[in-house]
Motif scaffolding. Structure first.
Motif, PDB file in Angstrom:
ATOM      1  N   GLY A 282       0.805  -1.201   0.000  1.00 43.28           N
ATOM      2  CA  GLY A 282       0.000   0.000   0.000  1.00 43.28           C
ATOM      3  C   GLY A 282       0.845   1.262   0.000  1.00 43.28           C
ATOM      4  N   GLY A 283       0.196   2.390  -0.253  1.00 40.76           N
ATOM      5  CA  GLY A 283       0.861   3.669  -0.280  1.00 40.76           C
ATOM      6  C   GLY A 283       1.007   4.252  -1.666  1.00 40.76           C
ATOM      7  N   THR A 284       0.960   3.398  -2.674  1.00 34.59           N
ATOM      8  CA  THR A 284       1.042   3.814  -4.071  1.00 34.59           C
ATOM      9  C   THR A 284       0.017   3.043  -4.877  1.00 34.59           C
ATOM     10  OG1 THR A 284       3.418   4.261  -3.892  1.00 34.59           O
ATOM     11  CG2 THR A 284       2.540   3.984  -6.102  1.00 34.59           C
ATOM     12  N   VAL A 285      -0.669   3.709  -5.779  1.00 32.02           N
ATOM     13  CA  VAL A 285      -1.565   3.032  -6.714  1.00 32.02           C
ATOM     14  C   VAL A 285      -0.963   3.153  -8.109  1.00 32.02           C
ATOM     15  CG1 VAL A 285      -3.591   3.463  -5.292  1.00 32.02           C
ATOM     16  CG2 VAL A 285      -3.018   5.070  -7.116  1.00 32.02           C
ATOM     17  N   HIS A 286      -1.290   2.202  -8.970  1.00 33.58           N
ATOM     18  CA  HIS A 286      -0.792   2.209 -10.330  1.00 33.58           C
ATOM     19  C   HIS A 286      -1.927   2.507 -11.295  1.00 33.58           C
ATOM     20  CE1 HIS A 286       2.938  -0.475  -9.282  1.00 33.58           C
ATOM     21  NE2 HIS A 286       3.003   0.748  -8.782  1.00 33.58           N
ATOM     22  N   LEU A 287      -1.676   3.406 -12.233  1.00 34.02           N
ATOM     23  CA  LEU A 287      -2.649   3.778 -13.257  1.00 34.02           C
ATOM     24  C   LEU A 287      -2.151   3.328 -14.618  1.00 34.02           C
ATOM     25  CD1 LEU A 287      -3.463   7.499 -12.259  1.00 34.02           C
ATOM     26  CD2 LEU A 287      -4.404   5.375 -11.302  1.00 34.02           C
ATOM     27  N   ARG A 288      -3.059   2.827 -15.422  1.00 35.65           N
ATOM     28  CA  ARG A 288      -2.742   2.535 -16.823  1.00 35.65           C
ATOM     29  C   ARG A 288      -3.648   3.372 -17.694  1.00 35.65           C
ATOM     30  NH1 ARG A 288      -0.528   2.182 -21.222  1.00 35.65           N
ATOM     31  NH2 ARG A 288      -0.104   0.238 -22.327  1.00 35.65           N
ATOM     32  N   LEU A 289      -3.045   4.356 -18.351  1.00 35.74           N
ATOM     33  CA  LEU A 289      -3.731   5.187 -19.336  1.00 35.74           C
ATOM     34  C   LEU A 289      -3.380   4.664 -20.718  1.00 35.74           C
ATOM     35  CD1 LEU A 289      -3.075   8.454 -17.396  1.00 35.74           C
ATOM     36  CD2 LEU A 289      -5.354   7.735 -18.148  1.00 35.74           C
ATOM     37  N   VAL A 362      -6.038  -4.615   0.665  1.00 30.86           N
ATOM     38  CA  VAL A 362      -6.164  -4.154   2.047  1.00 30.86           C
ATOM     39  C   VAL A 362      -5.538  -5.208   2.957  1.00 30.86           C
ATOM     40  CG1 VAL A 362      -7.829  -3.644   3.880  1.00 30.86           C
ATOM     41  CG2 VAL A 362      -8.254  -2.865   1.545  1.00 30.86           C
ATOM     42  N   THR A 363      -4.824  -4.779   3.975  1.00 30.38           N
ATOM     43  CA  THR A 363      -4.258  -5.749   4.908  1.00 30.38           C
ATOM     44  C   THR A 363      -5.335  -6.251   5.860  1.00 30.38           C
ATOM     45  OG1 THR A 363      -3.651  -4.141   6.612  1.00 30.38           O
ATOM     46  CG2 THR A 363      -2.053  -4.520   4.831  1.00 30.38           C
ATOM     47  N   VAL A 364      -5.143  -7.460   6.353  1.00 32.19           N
ATOM     48  CA  VAL A 364      -6.092  -8.014   7.315  1.00 32.19           C
ATOM     49  C   VAL A 364      -6.146  -7.144   8.571  1.00 32.19           C
ATOM     50  CG1 VAL A 364      -6.621 -10.001   8.774  1.00 32.19           C
ATOM     51  CG2 VAL A 364      -5.849 -10.356   6.431  1.00 32.19           C
ATOM     52  N   ASP A 365      -5.001  -6.617   8.998  1.00 35.10           N
ATOM     53  CA  ASP A 365      -4.978  -5.761  10.189  1.00 35.10           C
ATOM     54  C   ASP A 365      -5.850  -4.524   9.993  1.00 35.10           C
ATOM     55  OD1 ASP A 365      -3.308  -7.467  11.514  1.00 35.10           O
ATOM     56  OD2 ASP A 365      -1.479  -6.302  11.179  1.00 35.10           O
TER      57      ASP A 365
END
Length: 399
Positions: A282-289, A362-365
């Motif tokens: 987590g912390g970064t998302v990836h986009l494909r345009l 999403v993490t289980v925690d």
């Protein structure tokens, strides 16, 4: 007193009716293809307007077709009746630990969505109300439930896991088996009244139950006034959380403008060389345009765990603010973890979508923390696997 109960009158598959649940698909044409290949699939009843012979009808107009298909399935021996049973459930596959569950009925009045609302069943996610209305209409038309709510036993999960493993090991040959699209074997065993049934229902209902899959179905039970709903109670050791991604079919702006809006909001953006994959953490998302992939770090706000989940940031900063889209907009398709990153990016490359958004699981925690605080997860943010298979156990509502 437990909140989990036997099914007063169940209809148990004799084989061939098992199906993915109605909401596991990115493309409705897949549903039609499955029903065409296997007319006995429960999807023909759960999604009657997608059956080949009902195409062109609305969901509501196709409900009589669903009623007919269920009656035919019961008449031709696809299901056999059973009284006052719970159903042991094991999902197995090579190189995977066995997953266990218990099919049963759960008290609807135990559903809690806020910290000040009592109840052992925690519903944790915003929903699309149109889908809820469809599930209510289907239950009213059929008088049966075919698709279970997957509940995670958060209080006594380890005890339940051990008890279900022991019960299935001692149960002999299963009543039926079914193989899903990933090659997993789903096996069920009937368990009638007696000490073991009492033990398992007490364990299954002996702590907080988190809705892992079936937020719409559980709200439909409330909206439709059902005293109990069909559920599979499973254990933390039986499930994992996979990515839940998004496709946007049409942008209301240019790709350059989208990136400029994200930068103006404080996002850090860098190009991705090579294939665009789901982020490793987590912390970064990836986009494909259409012409390029990007790694995007969306800015956090304050210390609130829920507001800073990647899915919440995507919903607020990317969809709402940068694109001006409500999360329920028809241009957004929510794509579960059964579809690889290559499928999503392929939809963009083929011109069937203009943006793919890939989000780390999403993490289980985080999931448990949000639920125990009685806060709501963003829509379509947790894809639990393996999923309980619809059409194996049917609960008749008139009993």
């Amino acid at each position: 007193m437990t909140v989990v109960h036997p099914i007063a009158r169940a209809w148990i598959t004799t084989g061939g009716t098992g199906a993915q649940n109605y909401d596991e698909f990115a493309d409705d044409a897949e549903i039609t293809a499955i029903i065409e290949e296997n007319p006995h699939s429960a999807l023909g009843i759960e999604m009657p307007h997608r059956a080949p012979e009902s195409l062109g009808k609305s969901f509501l107009d196709a409900l009589p077709d669903a009623v007919t298909r269920l009656a035919e399935a019961k008449a031709d021996g696809s299901y056999t009746p059973a009284e006052q049973v719970v159903v042991l459930y094991r999902i197995s596959a090579p190189e995977e630990e066995n997953a266990y569950g218990l099919w049963a009925m759960t008290d609807t009045d135990q559903i809690s969505t806020r910290a000040d609302e009592p109840g052992l069943v925690i519903r944790n996610e915003d929903v699309f109300i149109a889908k809820v209305r469809e599930r209510v209409a289907l239950a009213e038309a059929l008088g049966h439930l075919l698709s279970p709510v997957l509940l995670l036993q958060a209080g006594r999960g380890d005890e339940l896991h051990a008890a279900l493993a022991a019960a299935t090991d001692a149960a002999g040959a299963p009543a039926a088996t079914d193989t899903d699209q990933a090659g997993r074997t789903h096996a069920i065993w009937l368990l009638g009244p007696g000490p073991r049934q009492d033990e398992l229902t007490a364990l299954a209902g002996g702590g907080e139950l988190v809705v892992a899959d079936g937020n719409h179905r559980s709200l439909a039970a409330q909206t439709g006034g059902l005293p109990r709903f069909l559920s599979v109670i499973t254990t933390p050791a039986s499930v994992a959380i996979q990515p839940y991604n998004r496709l946007v079919s049409e942008l209301a702006t240019t790709a350059d403008d989208l990136l400029a809006r994200l930068r103006a909001a404080g996002a850090e953006i860098s190009p991705i060389d090579g294939p665009v994959e789901v982020p490793a953490a987590g912390g970064t998302v990836h986009l494909r345009l259409p012409d390029q992939g990007y790694a995007v770090s969306l800015p956090h706000v304050g210390e609130n765990r829920l507001e800073n989940l990647d899915h919440a940031l995507v919903e607020r900063l990317l969809l709402r603010e940068a694109l001006g889209l409500d999360p329920g907009d028809k241009r957004i398709t929510y794509v579960g973890g059964d579809y690889p990153a290559s499928w999503l990016t392929g939809e963009v490359d083929a011109g069937r979508a203009e943006l793919a958004v890939l989000v780390a699981p999403v993490t289980v925690d985080d999931f448990v923390a949000v639920n125990l605080a009685r806060e709501k997860m963003p829509r379509k943010s947790t894809w639990f696997t393996p999923k309980a298979r619809g059409g194996l156990v049917v609960a008749e509502l008139s009993h």
